[in-house]
Write an enzyme that holds these catalytic residues in place. Structure first.
Site, mmCIF file in Angstrom:
data_model
loop_
_atom_site.group_PDB
_atom_site.id
_atom_site.type_symbol
_atom_site.label_atom_id
_atom_site.label_comp_id
_atom_site.label_asym_id
_atom_site.label_seq_id
_atom_site.Cartn_x
_atom_site.Cartn_y
_atom_site.Cartn_z
ATOM 1 C CB SER A 131 -0.327 -8.283 -0.543
ATOM 2 O OG SER A 131 -1.092 -9.112 0.330
ATOM 3 C CE LYS A 160 -4.415 -1.433 0.484
ATOM 4 N NZ LYS A 160 -5.570 -0.932 -0.294
#
Length: 331
Positions: free
Chosen positions: A313, A56
């Site tokens: 991720s 992110k």
């Protein structure tokens, strides 16, 4: 003419230049154990190496830096805000602090305490509101309306998706012959951005999305052909929870355009994958980071003989949550 979602290859390459030196160019490593297990050439894209612990940081850094470039730093004097299931909030907090911008991060009460603590450790306010991503997002919108803060969306913005899409450029540079990329799918910024980049470079590479088996807003929205609300349910893959926004302007159309296959994975499958990654790869990762492996195992996805990349991720998992996964996997 711009595509309706607004994410072009040029926007992704601009993001790559903008975030260079501000985020990690994450390694792509071959997994000998998974390659042998599935008779394939399987690589892991380790976004766990980002300073925020997850991918992110790319989108958050790109958007805040782009706003400063376009409007000047004074335009962000009131600060930035967002709603998050944890990783995006931490990324906005880190990006904002590095760029000298105040921030308030809004989270639902379902976000694990360890993720809240990680945000607060960066010196910004973590505000807990309600029991869903949508309720937290409502508070962020109020801060924009009443206090003049600037919203940094968790996924539904071309600048965010373009930032995440820089992963796709890196994949094509490090493994230009990739047959398939398997990506966790929630709001769609990660998969959409990666897909936009890869399809522009190598259209034949398949983009496979993986959603939770319950509470998967993007899954239901794609089926309905429009954004729909779903009940947010506690999951080992909590980073994949939350809605996509009933006024979704970018990622629903983007995901619909670039995704080739879509699977849902169960909680036991996520648990097994988390344990497998620790035992065989020595990686302690969150559930959302393990869903690619979970999907291959649970759905017997045909990868034999292929060169495949799994997007690992993030690493925002507490020992308590991992212990729950371990117990589930051992049942």
């Amino acid at each position: 003419m711009l595509p309706r979602h607004g994410v072009t290859p040029a926007l992704v390459y601009e993001a790559r230049q903008r975030i260079a030196g501000r985020v990690v160019r994450s390694p792509l490593v071959r997994s000998a154990a998974l390659s042998a297990r599935f008779d394939a050439d399987i690589h892991l894209k380790l976004e766990t190496c980002q300073p925020s612990g997850a991918f992110k940081l790319r989108g958050a850094t790109n958007m805040i830096a782009a706003l400063i470039e376009r409007h000047g730093r004074d335009a962000l004097n009131a600060g930035v805000t967002t709603a998050s299931t944890g990783n995006h909030g931490r990324a906005v907090a880190l990006a904002a602090s590095r760029l000298g911008v105040p921030a308030v991060i809004c989270l639902s009460r379902l976000v694990p305490d360890n993720k809240v603590a990680a945000i607060e450790a960066l010196g910004v306010e973590a505000r807990r509101i309600g029991r869903s991503q949508d309720e937290a997002f409502g508070e962020a919108e109020r801060l924009v309306r009443d206090q003049g803060m600037t919203l940094i969306p968790p996924f539904d913005d071309p600048l965010i998706a373009a930032g995440q899409g820089t992963i796709g450029i890196e994949l094509m540079e490090d493994a230009p012959e990739l047959d398939q990329v398997i990506v966790g799918l929630s709001g769609g910024g990660l998969l959409g951005g990666i897909g936009a980049a890869i399809k522009a470079i190598r259209p034949g590479t398949r983009i496979t999305g993986v959603s939770l088996s319950r509470g998967a807003a993007m899954w239901e929205s794609l089926r309905a052909g429009r954004p729909v609300e779903v009940e947010e349910i506690e999951s080992l893959g909590d980073s994949l929870g939350g809605g996509i926004g009933l006024d979704n302007r970018c990622t629903l159309a983007l995901v619909d355009e670039v995704m080739d296959d879509h699977y849902q994975v169960s909680e036991p499958a996520i648990a097994h994958a988390m344990v497998d990654l620790l035992e065989h790869e020595k990686m302690l990762v969150e559930g959302a980071a393990a869903v690619g492996l979970a999907a291959i195992a649970e759905h017997q996805i045909e990868v034999r003989g292929q060169r495949v990349a799994l997007i690992v991720s993030g690493n925002g998992v507490s020992l308590e949550t991992f212990d729950r996964a371990r117990r589930m996997a051992n049942r």
